[in-house]
Enzyme design. Sequence first.
Site, PDB file in Angstrom:
ATOM      1  N   ASP A   1      -0.235   5.190   0.785  1.00 21.88           N
ATOM      2  CA  ASP A   1      -0.557   6.064   1.915  1.00 21.88           C
ATOM      3  C   ASP A   1      -0.569   5.590   3.186  1.00 21.88           C
ATOM      4  O   ASP A   1      -1.539   4.789   3.292  1.00 21.88           O
ATOM      5  CB  ASP A   1      -1.772   6.942   1.523  1.00 21.88           C
TER       6      ASP A   1
ATOM      7  N   ASP B   1       1.072  -1.244  -0.034  1.00 18.04           N
ATOM      8  CA  ASP B   1       0.025   0.013  -0.039  1.00 18.04           C
ATOM      9  C   ASP B   1       1.009   1.217  -0.034  1.00 18.04           C
ATOM     10  O   ASP B   1       2.067   1.322   0.324  1.00 18.04           O
ATOM     11  CB  ASP B   1      -0.865   0.058   1.238  1.00 18.04           C
TER      12      ASP B   1
HETATM   13  C1  XBP Z   1      -5.203   6.365   0.637  1.00 20.78           C
HETATM   14  C2  XBP Z   1      -6.263   7.027   0.088  1.00 20.78           C
HETATM   15  C3  XBP Z   1      -5.891   8.264  -0.986  1.00 20.78           C
HETATM   16  C4  XBP Z   1      -5.145   9.219  -0.355  1.00 20.78           C
HETATM   17  C5  XBP Z   1      -5.571  10.457  -1.394  1.00 20.78           C
HETATM   18  O1  XBP Z   1      -4.785   5.342  -0.604  1.00 20.78           O
HETATM   19  O2  XBP Z   1      -7.666   6.737   0.332  1.00 20.78           O
HETATM   20  O3  XBP Z   1      -7.428   8.522  -1.379  1.00 20.78           O
HETATM   21  O4  XBP Z   1      -6.051   9.493   0.703  1.00 20.78           O
HETATM   22  O5  XBP Z   1      -5.036  10.191  -2.685  1.00 20.78           O
HETATM   23  P1  XBP Z   1      -3.768   3.890  -0.113  1.00 20.78           P
HETATM   24  P2  XBP Z   1      -6.071  10.696  -3.736  1.00 20.78           P
HETATM   25  O6  XBP Z   1      -3.878   3.896   1.597  1.00 20.78           O
HETATM   26  O7  XBP Z   1      -4.453   2.933  -0.721  1.00 20.78           O
HETATM   27  O8  XBP Z   1      -2.541   4.452  -0.420  1.00 20.78           O
HETATM   28  O9  XBP Z   1      -6.286  12.160  -3.775  1.00 20.78           O
HETATM   29  O10 XBP Z   1      -5.015  10.723  -5.121  1.00 20.78           O
HETATM   30  O11 XBP Z   1      -7.147   9.620  -4.051  1.00 20.78           O
HETATM   31 MG    MG Z   2      -3.094   3.225   3.399  1.00 23.57          MG
END
Ligand code: XBP
Ligand code: MG
Length: 233
Positions: free
Chosen positions: A12, A10
């Site tokens: 973020d 993953d």
């Molecule tokens: C985390 C999310 C993303 C980010 C924002 O993604 O839900 O939406 O918060 O990025 P993950 P965007 O944990 O799956 O990496 O604005 O590009 O969606």
């Molecule tokens: Mg995440």
Amino acid sequence: MDTLKALIFDVDGTLADTERDGHRPAFNHAFAAFGLDWHWDERLYGELLAITGGKERIRHYAASHAPEIAARDDFEARIKALHAAKTAHYVRLVEQGGLPLRPGISRLIAEARQAGIRLAIATTTSPENVIALLQASLGDESPSWFEVIGAGDVVPAKKPAPDIYTWVLDRLGLPAHACLAIEDSENGLKSALAAGLRCLITASEYTAGQDFRGAVTVVEHLGDTSLDRLLAQ
Ligand code: XBP
Ligand code: MG
């Protein structure tokens, strides 16, 4: 565990703590640039993270906090424009180097490469955000280390739906049982489990305390978790 063939990361909250000081200010910057008096403080943003996907998060917020805007015919177009501005600002923040990798991530990636374990990414965030974070933290070539980068709108349903992990497994040509997902959130864990993957959790600042039942294990971070320990899961 079956012989590990691939790690699927993953982004973020897992590769780096990007939400509070990266995505959140980027959203607020875009709102101001579009003349909207919306401000997502740290507490509210933590609640909004239950909605995965930036466009989906904006849509959800507007429906309850600005229904008159949500009702406009051009609302979907405005969300796209807002989100594009947000993404551009987020990429600038990442390129400034303000979002370091979490402990152990760089070492684990190096160990996996050394051991011939394949790498992939499965994330809800936008592809340009992934490339920017990898290049800012691991160098210009680093995106090529990941055979498959599944990101954002490549699938119709975002996490906790399994779609992004299934999309990545298909392109890796590997069965779920030969891979390990590394996640930070309950939404991410549900997505990985629904795709048949085992999942290790590194809880992040916004996800500590979520329901991680079903995870192989939950650790604070990967700072002292060697690949051998992961293989033993
Ligand atoms: C985390 C999310 C993303 C980010 C924002 O993604 O839900 O939406 O918060 O990025 P993950 P965007 O944990 O799956 O990496 O604005 O590009 O969606
Ligand atoms: Mg995440």
